[in-house]
Design an enzyme around this catalytic site. Structure first.
Site, short mmCIF file in Angstrom:
data_model
loop_
_atom_site.label_atom_id
_atom_site.label_comp_id
_atom_site.label_asym_id
_atom_site.label_seq_id
_atom_site.Cartn_x
_atom_site.Cartn_y
_atom_site.Cartn_z
N MET A 35 37.26 87.77 16.08
CA MET A 35 38.42 87.14 16.70
C MET A 35 38.14 86.94 18.18
SD MET A 35 41.68 89.02 14.85
CE MET A 35 40.99 90.69 14.90
N ALA A 36 38.29 85.70 18.64
CA ALA A 36 37.98 85.35 20.02
C ALA A 36 38.84 86.16 20.99
CB ALA A 36 38.21 83.86 20.25
N CYS A 121 36.62 78.53 11.65
CA CYS A 121 37.50 78.38 12.81
C CYS A 121 38.27 77.06 12.75
CB CYS A 121 36.68 78.46 14.10
SG CYS A 121 37.71 78.39 15.59
N ASN A 223 39.85 87.19 2.58
CA ASN A 223 40.46 87.26 3.90
C ASN A 223 41.77 86.50 3.87
OD1 ASN A 223 39.95 85.59 7.03
ND2 ASN A 223 40.68 87.67 6.81
N GLY A 224 42.78 87.07 4.53
CA GLY A 224 44.07 86.40 4.63
C GLY A 224 45.21 87.25 4.13
N ARG A 248 44.07 89.58 11.73
CA ARG A 248 45.31 89.78 12.50
C ARG A 248 46.03 91.09 12.17
NH1 ARG A 248 48.78 85.10 11.00
NH2 ARG A 248 47.56 85.22 9.07
#
Length: 408
Positions: A35-36, A121, A223-224, A248
């Site tokens: 994650m940026a 992304c 993922n998610g 997240r």
């Protein structure tokens, strides 16, 4: 990180599971998503501390052009703590030649032990260049990049992370999965959303199950919408995936990785920290960031007079930490004015003093669970002109499409 309370939540027993990433064993099969601005060395350290060193923790996205050019910021971002094993770097690239150069640089200079490629992304500055979640639509380009990466990596395992596709009319994950297998990719992570969804709506776990059925030769990670350890167990049960990638869900909750370890080891205990423990974690996180920035400053200057580099590092670390404050305090009775005050602190002492004014004996609030971070969705995907005309026409894509900065 003592003082943590636990709560048995009756999670179903789950046998211990092992994920093989090339020669590396990941047990339990849990991966921190890149994650940026988040998954830098300090945050990875904090998550690893809670997990007891178990799992795989991936760097922020590193652009291949910036790496090949040895950009100063990029070289800082690929710094790993000596305790990080395996060292995992995620690369972004659009040009196969540049990707190949970056991967060979990593392999030849021993910069990492595992390389992940970003094809997921959805942000406009990436997709408008044809990168990230836009790229798998161009099947020949995807194949060329994977071939260069796997060839250049030598003995290093190469994995990839992707989305379902650009939008519901341009789904790519099954074709991309088959190309990945053909080109020697070690594992695939699928975020069950399209680029157009960004982070909105509900992740499509059925797509993860379909991919697993489509490419049984290699591990598939899901993922998610993993907001809790029990969500992770449910994803594995419902999709048959080989592991999970958590993004997240761990924002402001690095102890989620302790829950994940417990869940995959079949233990029902889950961490439910009081505000006092959360406050300690916040200060620890900000302190780690300060040390990291301080080391960066010291590297730029051969000598630092009067500890100025340390003070500068602490200030930069606390300022960088500001974006985490709301995530850590979600659900707690803090008050809007205090939240604002904590979000503008500039020193560890100021942060600690503000936190000490709170009622630190508050129990973990029910409102702190569930979704966090970005939730926007249904966005138009910004693409290069004519990108969708032909999935097999890659003319006009050049090295100029490469981003020159890392971390986002």
């Amino acid at each position: 990180m003592g003082g943590m309370t636990t709560l048995a939540q009756g999670a179903q027993e789950q046998p211990a599971t092992v994920l093989a990433v090339g020669p590396h064993t990941v047990q339990p099969p849990v991966v921190l998503a890149p994650m940026a601005g988040i998954t830098n060395a300090p945050f990875r350290t904090l998550c690893r501390e809670f997990s007891g060193g178990k799992g795989l923790f991936v760097s922020e996205m590193i652009t291949t052009r910036a790496l090949v050019e040895r950009n100063e910021k990029t070289m800082q971002l690929i710094h790993f703590d000596e305790t990080e094993k395996p060292r995992s770097i995620q690369l972004y690239g659009v040009d196969p030649v540049t990707v190949g150069k970056a991967v060979r640089m990593i392999a030849e200079e021993g910069l990492a032990d595992h390389i992940d490629l970003n094809f997921g992304c959805p942000v406009p500055k990436v997709t408008r260049k044809g990168g990230g979640s836009a790229l798998p639509y161009k099947r020949p380009l995807l194949r060329a990049i994977l071939r260069e990466a796997v060839t250049g990596a030598g003995d290093l395992p190469v994995t990839m992370k992707m989305r379902k596709g650009i939008d519901d009319d341009h789904i790519t994950f099954l074709d991309a999965g088959r190309i990945a297998v053909d080109e020697g990719v070690t594992a695939i992570a699928l975020h069950g959303r399209t680029a157009a969804q960004h982070y909105g709506g509900t992740a499509d776990w059925d797509a993860i199950a379909r991919l697993k059925e489509h490419v049984p030769e290699i591990p598939v990670l899901g993922n998610g919408d993993i907001w809790s350890a029990d969500d992770a167990l449910r994803m594995v049960r419902e999709t048959g995936c080989d592991g999970v990638v958590v993004g997240r869900g761990c924002l402001g909750r690095p102890w989620l990785f302790a829950d994940l370890v417990a869940a995959f080891e079949g233990r029902p205990d889950r961490l439910r920290p009081t505000l006092r423990v959360v406050a300690d974690a916040m200060v620890r996180h900000a302190s780690l960031l300060g040390e990291w920035y301080g080391n960066e400053g010291a590297a730029r200057r051969a000598t630092v007079e009067g500890g100025g580099g340390r003070r500068e590092g602490e200030s930069r670390g606390v300022i960088d930490f500001r974006k985490h404050v709301a995530w850590y305090l979600k659900g707690f009775a803090v008050g809007s004015e205090m939240r604002k005050r904590l979000a503008i602190t500039s020193s560890l002492a100021e942060l600690r003093a503000g936190l000490d004014e709170l009622d630190l004996d508050q129990d973990w609030p029910d409102g702190a669970d569930g979704p966090r971070g970005r939730t926007s969705g249904n966005n138009r995907v910004v693409l290069p002109d004519g990108w969708l005309k032909d999935p097999y026409d890659c003319a006009g894509i050049s090295e100029d499409a490469e981003l020159d900065t890392s971390g986002g």
